[in-house]
Every structure is written in structure tokens, then in C-alpha cells.
Design an enzyme around this catalytic site. Structure first.
Site, PDB file in Angstrom:
ATOM      1  N   TYR A 179       0.494  -0.841  -0.127  1.00 16.44           N
ATOM      2  CA  TYR A 179       0.248   0.109  -0.209  1.00 16.44           C
ATOM      3  C   TYR A 179       0.355   1.201   0.085  1.00 16.44           C
ATOM      4  O   TYR A 179       0.441   2.895  -0.789  1.00 16.44           O
ATOM      5  CB  TYR A 179      -0.694  -0.094   0.680  1.00 16.44           C
ATOM      6  CG  TYR A 179      -1.981  -0.858   1.236  1.00 16.44           C
ATOM      7  CD1 TYR A 179      -2.823  -0.604   0.503  1.00 16.44           C
ATOM      8  CD2 TYR A 179      -2.013  -2.128   1.786  1.00 16.44           C
ATOM      9  CE1 TYR A 179      -4.437  -1.932   0.153  1.00 16.44           C
ATOM     10  CE2 TYR A 179      -3.179  -3.246   1.662  1.00 16.44           C
ATOM     11  CZ  TYR A 179      -4.223  -2.823   0.997  1.00 16.44           C
ATOM     12  OH  TYR A 179      -5.286  -3.080   0.676  1.00 16.44           O
ATOM     13  N   ILE A 180       1.919   0.951   0.334  1.00 11.17           N
ATOM     14  CA  ILE A 180       2.981   2.389   0.335  1.00 11.17           C
ATOM     15  C   ILE A 180       4.179   2.093  -0.423  1.00 11.17           C
ATOM     16  O   ILE A 180       4.303   3.260  -1.466  1.00 11.17           O
ATOM     17  CB  ILE A 180       3.401   2.781   1.736  1.00 11.17           C
ATOM     18  CG1 ILE A 180       2.096   2.698   3.439  1.00 11.17           C
ATOM     19  CG2 ILE A 180       4.099   3.722   1.999  1.00 11.17           C
ATOM     20  CD1 ILE A 180       1.332   3.626   2.679  1.00 11.17           C
TER      21      ILE A 180
ATOM     22  N   THR B 234       4.916  -3.667  10.013  1.00 10.18           N
ATOM     23  CA  THR B 234       5.920  -3.619  10.926  1.00 10.18           C
ATOM     24  C   THR B 234       4.279  -4.112  11.649  1.00 10.18           C
ATOM     25  O   THR B 234       3.720  -3.507  12.372  1.00 10.18           O
ATOM     26  CB  THR B 234       5.930  -2.701  11.414  1.00 10.18           C
ATOM     27  OG1 THR B 234       5.698  -1.501  10.979  1.00 10.18           O
ATOM     28  CG2 THR B 234       7.948  -2.742  10.881  1.00 10.18           C
TER      29      THR B 234
ATOM     30  N   THR C 199       6.410   1.481   9.459  1.00  7.53           N
ATOM     31  CA  THR C 199       6.380   2.414  10.437  1.00  7.53           C
ATOM     32  C   THR C 199       7.521   1.665  12.061  1.00  7.53           C
ATOM     33  O   THR C 199       6.712   0.638  11.770  1.00  7.53           O
ATOM     34  CB  THR C 199       5.052   2.966  11.123  1.00  7.53           C
ATOM     35  OG1 THR C 199       4.558   3.417  10.102  1.00  7.53           O
ATOM     36  CG2 THR C 199       4.641   4.078  12.151  1.00  7.53           C
TER      37      THR C 199
ATOM     38  N   ARG D  50       3.479   9.344   5.393  1.00  9.56           N
ATOM     39  CA  ARG D  50       2.289  10.403   6.046  1.00  9.56           C
ATOM     40  C   ARG D  50       0.818   9.851   5.080  1.00  9.56           C
ATOM     41  O   ARG D  50      -0.639  10.268   5.304  1.00  9.56           O
ATOM     42  CB  ARG D  50       2.518  11.603   6.203  1.00  9.56           C
ATOM     43  CG  ARG D  50       3.306  11.676   7.384  1.00  9.56           C
ATOM     44  CD  ARG D  50       3.955  12.863   7.459  1.00  9.56           C
ATOM     45  NE  ARG D  50       3.709  13.587   8.759  1.00  9.56           N
ATOM     46  CZ  ARG D  50       4.692  15.025   9.239  1.00  9.56           C
ATOM     47  NH1 ARG D  50       4.991  15.691   7.602  1.00  9.56           N
ATOM     48  NH2 ARG D  50       5.045  14.874   9.978  1.00  9.56           N
TER      49      ARG D  50
ATOM     50  N   LYS E  78       6.159   9.892  13.900  1.00 17.05           N
ATOM     51  CA  LYS E  78       5.325   9.003  13.251  1.00 17.05           C
ATOM     52  C   LYS E  78       4.016   8.247  13.691  1.00 17.05           C
ATOM     53  O   LYS E  78       2.762   8.748  13.711  1.00 17.05           O
ATOM     54  CB  LYS E  78       5.757   8.208  12.212  1.00 17.05           C
ATOM     55  CG  LYS E  78       5.440   7.213  11.802  1.00 17.05           C
ATOM     56  CD  LYS E  78       4.030   7.101  10.456  1.00 17.05           C
ATOM     57  CE  LYS E  78       3.073   6.399  10.224  1.00 17.05           C
ATOM     58  NZ  LYS E  78       2.436   6.530   9.303  1.00 17.05           N
TER      59      LYS E  78
ATOM     60  N   ARG F  81     -11.677  26.508  20.290  1.00 19.25           N
ATOM     61  CA  ARG F  81     -10.323  25.786  19.982  1.00 19.25           C
ATOM     62  C   ARG F  81     -11.258  23.847  20.205  1.00 19.25           C
ATOM     63  O   ARG F  81     -10.249  23.250  21.275  1.00 19.25           O
ATOM     64  CB  ARG F  81      -9.979  26.270  21.600  1.00 19.25           C
ATOM     65  CG  ARG F  81      -9.147  27.029  21.241  1.00 19.25           C
ATOM     66  CD  ARG F  81      -8.646  27.850  22.686  1.00 19.25           C
ATOM     67  NE  ARG F  81      -9.019  28.510  22.966  1.00 19.25           N
ATOM     68  CZ  ARG F  81      -9.564  29.586  22.749  1.00 19.25           C
ATOM     69  NH1 ARG F  81      -9.375  30.673  21.768  1.00 19.25           N
ATOM     70  NH2 ARG F  81     -10.649  30.099  23.865  1.00 19.25           N
TER      71      ARG F  81
ATOM     72  N   CYS G   8      -2.546   1.236  10.729  1.00 23.81           N
ATOM     73  CA  CYS G   8      -1.977   1.801  11.223  1.00 23.81           C
ATOM     74  C   CYS G   8      -2.011   3.047  12.824  1.00 23.81           C
ATOM     75  O   CYS G   8      -1.894   2.342  13.293  1.00 23.81           O
ATOM     76  CB  CYS G   8      -1.714   2.996  10.403  1.00 23.81           C
ATOM     77  SG  CYS G   8      -1.708   3.123   8.040  1.00 23.81           S
TER      78      CYS G   8
ATOM     79  N   TYR H 162     -11.786  -1.660   6.114  1.00 20.72           N
ATOM     80  CA  TYR H 162     -11.245  -0.575   7.423  1.00 20.72           C
ATOM     81  C   TYR H 162     -12.574   0.085   7.359  1.00 20.72           C
ATOM     82  O   TYR H 162     -12.469   1.586   8.710  1.00 20.72           O
ATOM     83  CB  TYR H 162     -10.193  -0.710   7.673  1.00 20.72           C
ATOM     84  CG  TYR H 162      -9.855   0.077   7.466  1.00 20.72           C
ATOM     85  CD1 TYR H 162      -9.546   1.437   8.044  1.00 20.72           C
ATOM     86  CD2 TYR H 162      -8.765   0.223   5.362  1.00 20.72           C
ATOM     87  CE1 TYR H 162      -8.116   2.661   7.283  1.00 20.72           C
ATOM     88  CE2 TYR H 162      -8.107   0.538   5.469  1.00 20.72           C
ATOM     89  CZ  TYR H 162      -7.533   2.034   6.685  1.00 20.72           C
ATOM     90  OH  TYR H 162      -6.991   3.178   6.168  1.00 20.72           O
TER      91      TYR H 162
END
Ligand code: SAJ
Length: 403
Positions: free
Chosen positions: A9-10, A80, A116, A146, A198, A238, A252, A311
Site C-alpha cells: 500500500y505504501i 511492521t 513505521t 504519512r 510518526k 478551540r 496504522c 476498514y
């Protein structure tokens, strides 16, 4: 030339992006089937803009292979996972990839880890591999990704990036490769800082989702409208509360914060509780299904259908998906029979799975919206007359239930 190791995917979008911006790239993966698919001119997952990027990269000469290349720069982008018992990062795939690279890497090559990892992993688990193999000439770099599934191509081009290196010169050299396509700012720092940033970024999101989920549970307990409450709170300059949901999936947000719990168990208290809150949401939904069935005098679970298996919305990625978690939990309680449908999943992955929205809806009286795919948003009127548990507040039909 850059050898990108791990075309998931990355790794795949990163390799394609670099190739289509003038960098010579060879992509390596040990999965022969995956490499064969890419070699035959097809991408391996669905993502907006990925097919066009793939065509551009092919024109620019990208190649795919199972062989590790002899070159001066490697980017390792392999999964990972975390050890389910200790919660610590399990760097086995990164270590294995690094060992393979070391077999061919020439002196002074640069080895960029994109995967990661928790702070200190490169020092504790990767550098010792270089020492064992007598390869202290190799330059280690950490360049955590990211990008968000669903908007990967845009984010690869526009997000700011972090590069961690032992020495600034090497960091700047790698930053130059990334700046071939990245319009964002590229910060060069040390490796441990890059590792921590990260994990902290994803932990920030996990904790904030858990906060929204906890507020939803409080509101359910005392019959308050969580969505109206969040909407009003977010009008404060805020306050910016995220949305509650049926759980947190993906590889992730539902994984990385555990690394901090595993490494700093007596310090990472808020994080630990937040992860447990998020992990408890599929069970919470299962309980809601039971309550709503009872309220409606329903007893046949096979007339209940879960809409969505991925997901999150508009992706085909099912890793750690709340729907799979819910089904697992139901099975653990010796229950089965829920029907399931997802427009993005065309192969059978669970029991009682459907492949068309209409036939799914024909066979159920109670629909649980687990994922807010555009498909269901565009077909909301088809839910008319059914009992609906909307876990994402997207359905404005009368009488809809919420989490
Ligand atoms: N979710 C909620 N409520 C929300 C937002 C999300 O319940 O308000 C759920 C989603 O439905 C999904 C899960 O959280 O199940 C995670 O989805 P996501 O869209 O928040 O994030 P990911 O996992 O797809 O991507 C994240 C991103 N990280 C951050 O936003 C800090 C992405 O930038 C990272 O690159 C990616 O993790 C990664 O690979 O680490």
C-alpha cells in the site's frame, strides 16, 4: 537508481511517484504473484489516481522484480505488525528485508526505512544487523510515510515529510529524491525523532477517535444526541472533536499506538485506555444490534445485514476492519448468521457474503451501516422500510438508530 523493497500500500505508490518524476526506480517484492500482476500491467489494489500514476511510471520505465538490485539507494517499505501479547513492534519483516539488501548493497549505500517503527527500533534492531554483517559503511535513514488510503496520490504530492538520518548530508540527499515529487516541506532530523513523530501522529488520531467514541457511549447511556453535541462543541474555536464510529481499523491507527504501550507500559496510560476503547467498539455495536432486535421483536439474526467490510469508506482494504472484528466477536460468543455485503469486496472472505446491494437488501430486514461508502450514500432510499443502525450518521430516513 532507487530500489524500492516491498510493493504494498505504501511502497507501490511511492515507487510509481518517484518513477513518474524522473527517478530511475526498480520495485522489488518477494511475492511472485504480486510482481507478476504488476509486470502484466495491472495494479494490485484500488486507489484514486493509482492506475493513471501506474501508466505514467510504466512509460517512464519502472520495472518490477523479485530480485534485490545492486544500487546506491534502497527504500524499504514492508509491514511492521505488533506482537499481540507484548504490544511491542515486531520488526521481523524489516530485519529480513535489510538482510536481503545487505547481500547485494555496495559500499556506502543508503538504506531508507519507510515502514513505521517505534522510537529506538532502528538502533535496537536494524543497526545490530549491520554490525553483525560487518556493514557499518551502510547509511541508515528513516523516512516515515504519512499518506492516507483513499487520498494517497494527492497526499504523496502535497504532504510535508520527515527524514531522520545519522548525518545531515545523507538526510539532505534523500530529501532531494523525495522533493522530486513532494511539494510539501521536508524536515531533516535524527532517526529516533523521526520514528517517534510518526507513531505520535497516529496516536494523536487514535486518542481523539477514542474520545469521540467515549462521548458516544456516555450519550447512549443517558439518551443524548452525540452528533448534535459534537456539532455544537466544534463551534467553539478551540474544540475539534472527531466522529465516533463502529471501531478503528487499518494498519496504522489501530496498530502503531500499541508500540508506545508496549515500550512504555507505565507511562502510556491514556493511550492504553484509548486503544481499548476503540477496540471495544465492534462489541458495543454488536450489543446495539441485540438491543434493537429486542426492541423490534426480532429474533432471526439471519435477517440482519452488515453493510461494509473494509476498514473505512471507498477503499478495498480490510485490514483490522471493525466488521471483521465484530464477526469474530460474534463467533467467539458462538453466534453466526449475520449477512454481509461490501461493494469493494468481490471475493468471498466471510460466511453469508453478498455481491450485489439489491440481493443483500432483499434478504435482510435490519441493516447496520458499518462503512460509509459512497454507494450506500447514493442509494439511501433503498433502506426505506428497514430497521437501520447507522454507525456513521449518514442516513436521514425516519426512525434510524445510532451507536
Ligand atoms: N475513524 C473514526 N472516526 C474518525 C476518523 C476515523 O472512527 O473521526 C476510523 C476510520 O473509520 C478507520 C480508522 O479510524 O477505521 C482509521 O482511519 P483514518 O482515516 O483515520 O486513518 P488511516 O489509518 O487510513 O491513515 C492514518 C493517517 N494518519 C493520520 O491521520 C494521523 C495517515 O496519514 C497515515 O499515513 C496512515 O495512518 C499510516 O499509514 O500510518
Amino acid at each position: 537508481m532507487i530500489n524500492v523493497i516491498g510493493l504494498g500500500y505504501i511502497g507501490l505508490p511511492t515507487a510509481l511517484m518517484m518513477a513518474s518524476h524522473g527517478v530511475e526506480v526498480i520495485g522489488t517484492d518477494y511475492n511472485k504473484e504480486l510482481v507478476a500482476t504488476l509486470q502484466s500491467g495491472h495494479t494490485t489494489f484500488k486507489e484514486d489516481g493509482l492506475d493513471d500514476l501506474f501508466q505514467d511510471a510504466l512509460k517512464a520505465g519502472i520495472r518490477f522484480t523479485t530480485e534485490y538490485q545492486v544500487t546506491d539507494t534502497y527504500i524499504v517499505s514492508v509491514p511492521t505488525p505488533y506482537d499481540k501479547f507484548s504490544k511491542k513492534v515486531d520488526p521481523c519483516y524489516v530485519v529480513a528485508a535489510v538482510k536481503d539488501v545487505l547481500k547485494v548493497a555496495p559500499a556506502n549505500a543508503i538504506l531508507v526505512i519507510e515502514s513505521t517503527v517505534s522510537p529506538g527500533t532502528i538502533e535496537k534492531s536494524i543497526r545490530p544487523v549491520l554490525n553483525e554483517e560487518n556493514r557499518t559503511d551502510i547509511n541508515l535513514v528513516h523516512a516515515p510515510e504519512r499518506i492516507i488510503p483513499g487520498n494517497m496520490v494527492y497526499e504523496l504530492l502535497h504532504n510535508n515529510r520527515t527524514i531522520g538520518a545519522d548525518n545531515r548530508q545523507i538526510g539532505e540527499k534523500i530529501a532531494k529524491y523525495y522533493s522530486s515529487f513532494c511539494k510539501g516541506e521536508i524536515v531533516v532530523t535524527d532517526i529516533k525523532t523521526a520514528e517517534m513523530t510518526k507513531v505520535v501522529e497516529n496516536t494523536f488520531r487514535a486518542v481523539n477517535i477514542a474520545f469521540a467514541n467515549e462521548i458516544a457511549k456516555i450519550c447512549r447511556h443517558d439518551n443524548m444526541d452525540v452528533y448534535e453535541i459534537i456539532r455544537i462543541c466544534n463551534m467553539h474555536p478551540r474544540v475539534n472533536i472527531l466522529q465516533p464510529g463502529p471501531g478503528v481499523g487499518g494498519h496504522c491507527i489501530s496498530v502503531d499506538p500499541w508500540f508506545l504501550v508496549g515500550d512504555y507500559p507505565s507511562l502510556a496510560k491514556v493511550i492504553d485506555e484509548s486503544m481499548k476503547t476503540n477496540d471495544g467498539m465492534p462489541d458495543f455495536v454488536l450489543n446495539r444490534i441485540y438491543e434493537i432486535m429486542k426492541e423490534n421483536g426480532m429474533s432471526d439474526i439471519s435477517r440482519v445485514g452488515l453493510y461494509g467490510l473494509t476498514y473505512k469508506e471507498n477503499v478495498d482494504d480490510m485490514r483490522e476492519s471493525p466488521t471483521l472484528q465484530l464477526l469474530e466477536s460474534q463467533e467467539r460468543h458462538l453466534g453466526t448468521g449475520l449477512k454481509v455485503y461490501d461493494p469493494y469486496i468481490t471475493k468471498e472472505v466471510v460466511k453469508n457474503q453478498y455481491y450485489s446491494l439489491d440481493s443483500f437488501l432483499n434478504d435482510v430486514d435490519f441493516v447496520v451501516i458499518m462503512v460509509k461508502h459512497n454507494e450506500i450514500k447514493d442509494n439511501m432510499q433503498k433502506l426505506m422500510g428497514k430497521i437501520v443502525l447507522d454507525c456513521h450518521n449518514i442516513c436521514d430516513l425516519p426512525g434510524v438508530y445510532h451507536i
